[in-house]
Write a protein that holds these residues in place. Sequence first.
Motif, PDB file in Angstrom:
ATOM      1  N   ALA A 221       0.832  -1.196   0.000  1.00  0.00           N
ATOM      2  CA  ALA A 221       0.000   0.000   0.000  1.00  0.00           C
ATOM      3  C   ALA A 221       0.870   1.250   0.000  1.00  0.00           C
ATOM      4  CB  ALA A 221      -0.922  -0.007   1.208  1.00  0.00           C
ATOM      5  N   ALA A 222       1.920   1.233   0.859  1.00  0.00           N
ATOM      6  CA  ALA A 222       2.807   2.392   0.945  1.00  0.00           C
ATOM      7  C   ALA A 222       3.465   2.636  -0.407  1.00  0.00           C
ATOM      8  CB  ALA A 222       3.856   2.160   2.024  1.00  0.00           C
ATOM      9  N   ASP A 223       3.865   1.534  -1.026  1.00  0.00           N
ATOM     10  CA  ASP A 223       4.529   1.611  -2.326  1.00  0.00           C
ATOM     11  C   ASP A 223       3.606   2.282  -3.348  1.00  0.00           C
ATOM     12  OD1 ASP A 223       6.796   1.246  -3.716  1.00  0.00           O
ATOM     13  OD2 ASP A 223       6.572  -0.911  -4.015  1.00  0.00           O
ATOM     14  N   SER A 224       2.363   1.843  -3.348  1.00  0.00           N
ATOM     15  CA  SER A 224       1.432   2.364  -4.348  1.00  0.00           C
ATOM     16  C   SER A 224       1.039   3.807  -4.045  1.00  0.00           C
ATOM     17  CB  SER A 224       0.191   1.480  -4.427  1.00  0.00           C
ATOM     18  OG  SER A 224      -0.492   1.527  -3.206  1.00  0.00           O
ATOM     19  N   MET A 225       1.231   4.256  -2.799  1.00  0.00           N
ATOM     20  CA  MET A 225       0.948   5.654  -2.478  1.00  0.00           C
ATOM     21  C   MET A 225       2.147   6.544  -2.795  1.00  0.00           C
ATOM     22  SD  MET A 225      -2.125   5.703  -1.500  1.00  0.00           S
ATOM     23  CE  MET A 225      -2.404   7.285  -0.720  1.00  0.00           C
ATOM     24  N   GLY A 226       3.176   5.968  -3.395  1.00  0.00           N
ATOM     25  CA  GLY A 226       4.311   6.790  -3.810  1.00  0.00           C
ATOM     26  C   GLY A 226       5.417   6.881  -2.783  1.00  0.00           C
ATOM     27  N   VAL A 227       5.357   6.048  -1.725  1.00  0.00           N
ATOM     28  CA  VAL A 227       6.461   6.034  -0.769  1.00  0.00           C
ATOM     29  C   VAL A 227       7.575   5.171  -1.348  1.00  0.00           C
ATOM     30  CG1 VAL A 227       7.172   5.377   1.551  1.00  0.00           C
ATOM     31  CG2 VAL A 227       4.883   6.275   1.173  1.00  0.00           C
ATOM     32  N   ASP A 228       8.774   5.720  -1.422  1.00  0.00           N
ATOM     33  CA  ASP A 228       9.890   4.933  -1.932  1.00  0.00           C
ATOM     34  C   ASP A 228      10.350   3.979  -0.839  1.00  0.00           C
ATOM     35  OD1 ASP A 228      12.102   3.864  -3.072  1.00  0.00           O
ATOM     36  OD2 ASP A 228      13.018   5.761  -3.640  1.00  0.00           O
ATOM     37  N   THR A 229       9.658   2.833  -0.750  1.00  0.00           N
ATOM     38  CA  THR A 229       9.869   1.939   0.397  1.00  0.00           C
ATOM     39  C   THR A 229      11.309   1.470   0.494  1.00  0.00           C
ATOM     40  OG1 THR A 229       9.107   0.138  -0.989  1.00  0.00           O
ATOM     41  CG2 THR A 229       7.506   1.099   0.496  1.00  0.00           C
ATOM     42  N   THR A 230      11.899   1.106  -0.663  1.00  0.00           N
ATOM     43  CA  THR A 230      13.264   0.573  -0.636  1.00  0.00           C
ATOM     44  C   THR A 230      14.237   1.594  -0.053  1.00  0.00           C
ATOM     45  OG1 THR A 230      12.612  -0.380  -2.734  1.00  0.00           O
ATOM     46  CG2 THR A 230      14.862  -0.763  -2.030  1.00  0.00           C
ATOM     47  N   ALA A 231      14.149   2.846  -0.537  1.00  0.00           N
ATOM     48  CA  ALA A 231      15.088   3.868  -0.074  1.00  0.00           C
ATOM     49  C   ALA A 231      14.921   4.122   1.416  1.00  0.00           C
ATOM     50  CB  ALA A 231      14.867   5.154  -0.863  1.00  0.00           C
ATOM     51  N   TYR A 232      13.682   4.206   1.887  1.00  0.00           N
ATOM     52  CA  TYR A 232      13.464   4.469   3.305  1.00  0.00           C
ATOM     53  C   TYR A 232      14.033   3.353   4.174  1.00  0.00           C
ATOM     54  CZ  TYR A 232      10.573   8.623   2.804  1.00  0.00           C
ATOM     55  OH  TYR A 232      10.131   9.893   2.559  1.00  0.00           O
ATOM     56  N   LYS A 233      13.715   2.114   3.766  1.00  0.00           N
ATOM     57  CA  LYS A 233      14.190   0.975   4.556  1.00  0.00           C
ATOM     58  C   LYS A 233      15.714   0.953   4.592  1.00  0.00           C
ATOM     59  CE  LYS A 233      11.848  -2.281   2.421  1.00  0.00           C
ATOM     60  NZ  LYS A 233      11.356  -3.613   2.065  1.00  0.00           N
ATOM     61  N   LEU A 234      16.308   1.185   3.411  1.00  0.00           N
ATOM     62  CA  LEU A 234      17.759   1.120   3.308  1.00  0.00           C
ATOM     63  C   LEU A 234      18.410   2.195   4.171  1.00  0.00           C
ATOM     64  CD1 LEU A 234      20.140  -0.224   1.966  1.00  0.00           C
ATOM     65  CD2 LEU A 234      19.945   1.392   0.097  1.00  0.00           C
ATOM     66  N   ASN A 235      17.902   3.439   4.066  1.00  0.00           N
ATOM     67  CA  ASN A 235      18.541   4.523   4.811  1.00  0.00           C
ATOM     68  C   ASN A 235      18.418   4.336   6.309  1.00  0.00           C
ATOM     69  OD1 ASN A 235      19.451   5.767   2.516  1.00  0.00           O
ATOM     70  ND2 ASN A 235      17.570   6.929   2.220  1.00  0.00           N
ATOM     71  N   VAL A 236      17.272   3.822   6.743  1.00  0.00           N
ATOM     72  CA  VAL A 236      17.115   3.586   8.175  1.00  0.00           C
ATOM     73  C   VAL A 236      18.063   2.487   8.638  1.00  0.00           C
ATOM     74  CG1 VAL A 236      15.530   2.686   9.895  1.00  0.00           C
ATOM     75  CG2 VAL A 236      14.784   4.452   8.341  1.00  0.00           C
ATOM     76  N   PHE A 237      18.206   1.469   7.787  1.00  0.00           N
ATOM     77  CA  PHE A 237      19.121   0.374   8.115  1.00  0.00           C
ATOM     78  C   PHE A 237      20.549   0.904   8.245  1.00  0.00           C
ATOM     79  CE2 PHE A 237      21.758  -3.301   6.750  1.00  0.00           C
ATOM     80  CZ  PHE A 237      21.366  -4.202   7.712  1.00  0.00           C
ATOM     81  N   VAL A 238      20.950   1.750   7.297  1.00  0.00           N
ATOM     82  CA  VAL A 238      22.307   2.304   7.337  1.00  0.00           C
ATOM     83  C   VAL A 238      22.482   3.186   8.573  1.00  0.00           C
ATOM     84  CG1 VAL A 238      23.939   3.798   6.146  1.00  0.00           C
ATOM     85  CG2 VAL A 238      22.605   2.167   4.848  1.00  0.00           C
ATOM     86  N   LEU A 239      21.471   3.993   8.867  1.00  0.00           N
ATOM     87  CA  LEU A 239      21.545   4.854  10.055  1.00  0.00           C
ATOM     88  C   LEU A 239      21.749   4.007  11.315  1.00  0.00           C
ATOM     89  CD1 LEU A 239      21.217   7.770  11.151  1.00  0.00           C
ATOM     90  CD2 LEU A 239      18.842   7.190  11.605  1.00  0.00           C
TER      91      LEU A 239
END
Lengths: 357, 296
Positions: free
Chosen positions: A230-248
């Motif tokens: 759902a988040a993906d289809s609403m235009g949230v770049d899920t991959t980038a968010y997950k990745l950046n949080v993981f790196v943080l």
Amino acid sequence: MKKYLAFIPFFLFVVTVHLLTSWTDTLYYLTQMTMSAYYCLLIIGLCVVMGYAGQISLGHAGFFAIGGYISAALTTSNLIEYRDLPLVRLLDSMGMLMTGQDIYGDTLIVITPWMACLAAVILAILLAYLIGIPALKLKGHYLAMATLGFGIIIYRIVLATPYFGEADGIAEVPAFVLFGDISVSGDFSSRVSNYYIAWILLTLGMVLLINLIDSRVGRALRAIHGAEDAADSMGVDTTAYKLNVFVLSAVFAALAGVFMTHYNGSIGPSEAGVMKSVRYVAIVAVGGMAHLWGALIMGITLNFLSLRGVFGTYDDAVFGVILIFIMLFAPNGLLRINFRHVATQLLFFRRAGKKEA
Amino acid sequence: MTAELFIQYIFAGITYGAIYAIVAIGFNIIYNTTGIINFAQGEFVMLGGMISISLLEYMALPLAIVAAVLITMVIGALIEVVFIRWLERPSVLRMIIITIGISILIREVALHIWGESVRSLPYFIGDEITSVAILGARISPQVFWVLGTCTVMVLLLGLFFQATSIGREMRACAANRTAAILCGIDTKNMVTFSFVLSAALGALAGCVMSPITYSQYNIGTGLAIKGFTVAILGGLGSSGGAIIAGLLLGIIEAFSVSVLPLSFQEAVSIAILLLILFIRPHGLFGSKDAAGLKDF
């Protein structure tokens, strides 16, 4: 401002612990409190990955070990034999080297802790991207196994590499001079100042993460956790968010490793062990997954008890039992436990009827 | 590399590979009926070996092995009934954490019962130095016990799933759980059966491998990860794939010793795991589209 209110009892607690221990002449408790604070730095980072982004990581001890080991190795390996090499001269001219003495009185030329810390964080970021880009495309079991595998590889590498001291780890890590007279070290005389350094770092980490999850990023993460498609289809770049949080969170873990190593003056392979990663996951789970303060409170409590040796030889078993019981009876964390519900479950072995979080 | 050494490595590889395949099949059985990966799978192998070694004091070897397998089956059933049966539609994350917790618990209990010492069952035939010459390489008869037992287990398992009514019900449960319930199959019991069955497989493998690989309280995690690697490589849920992938991983691991130091052996097989997960998460033989539909 409401979100900062919780810091008032937090500061009161920190100061009270200091005053209480100095009145009752039990300042040695501050050592474990300092170490718990550093572990908590890792735990609150992991909390955002697990609770808010909904991704499990069984490899965070690996990032902690990268921080600790890189910092320890760079600040202890003597460059005196290589001082005429161009690279070493360049480092020296840029003020990245410092001299010291080892226990035999011989002169050491080593990289400064600031530079070592920077190197450790950069390496952690690189590895987090390297492992995160493919791994975060995976879900559930696959992600758990991939991060677990990463953690074990780090453990095996530090255990088998002579440069990292193999089974003995690295000792004699010098103090980390932050500024002026303030330094991170295990020196007894600076126990109080180190206690405050650790807790100030933890506070900074908390402020950063609280603001993060209260922002656009936080809302996006919650959307990902709730329903990724759902988040993906609403235009949230899920991959980038997950990745950046993981790196943080990897950066948080690496920093925790760096400071802990300078504080202890040493690091050993057990810090990279699978059980450590599982322990961090357990603490985040007990704290309530998407609950930074819960993770913090449980992190301090459980790490302090564990470091004081309260659990004895059952240390790992305690965290295993905690994991099982929290996940069976209180998947939303100990602080949000529904005692009546649990009691009925336990008494009648009723099926958990409530919807999953 | 001489021909003898080559054959020696191959045999070492397929011996370990057979064990990994059995662990992977254990994963698959539970995955097929429940959709979860039982992270405690490796502990069944450890329990089988350790219990049979302890029982050896009181009874003959074959009896001790049978008893150890039965006890491990009971433990497998208990795990399912106590921790998993009554959870309604648990999330994958929750199940992962619970089974990890169970594996820690079993390992810690084992540590307190048996200590840290490395033990092993005696060789079934002869002793450490008995060997059979094959093309110039010297192979321990125990290797044939491992390979034979694993083959028989796989054949019996195939027969069980094809010919018995419980086996067919389990397959129905794996194919479509809702449809299985509508046909009157008690899917909850099938889940318990799957735990019992994979406990039995793991325990028996743990017994036959014990003389060669030794048993210690902490061997479970490594086996579980390698078993999982094999299960993914062969395509999660596929037993045939698991056997091929198991032998492949075992052989790669055996030959890695000739290139890298032994202490990096585990890192090698885990690096393979990461590569597969990143490049072909549906396995060497699985279909990408089918994998996309699964709820990992």
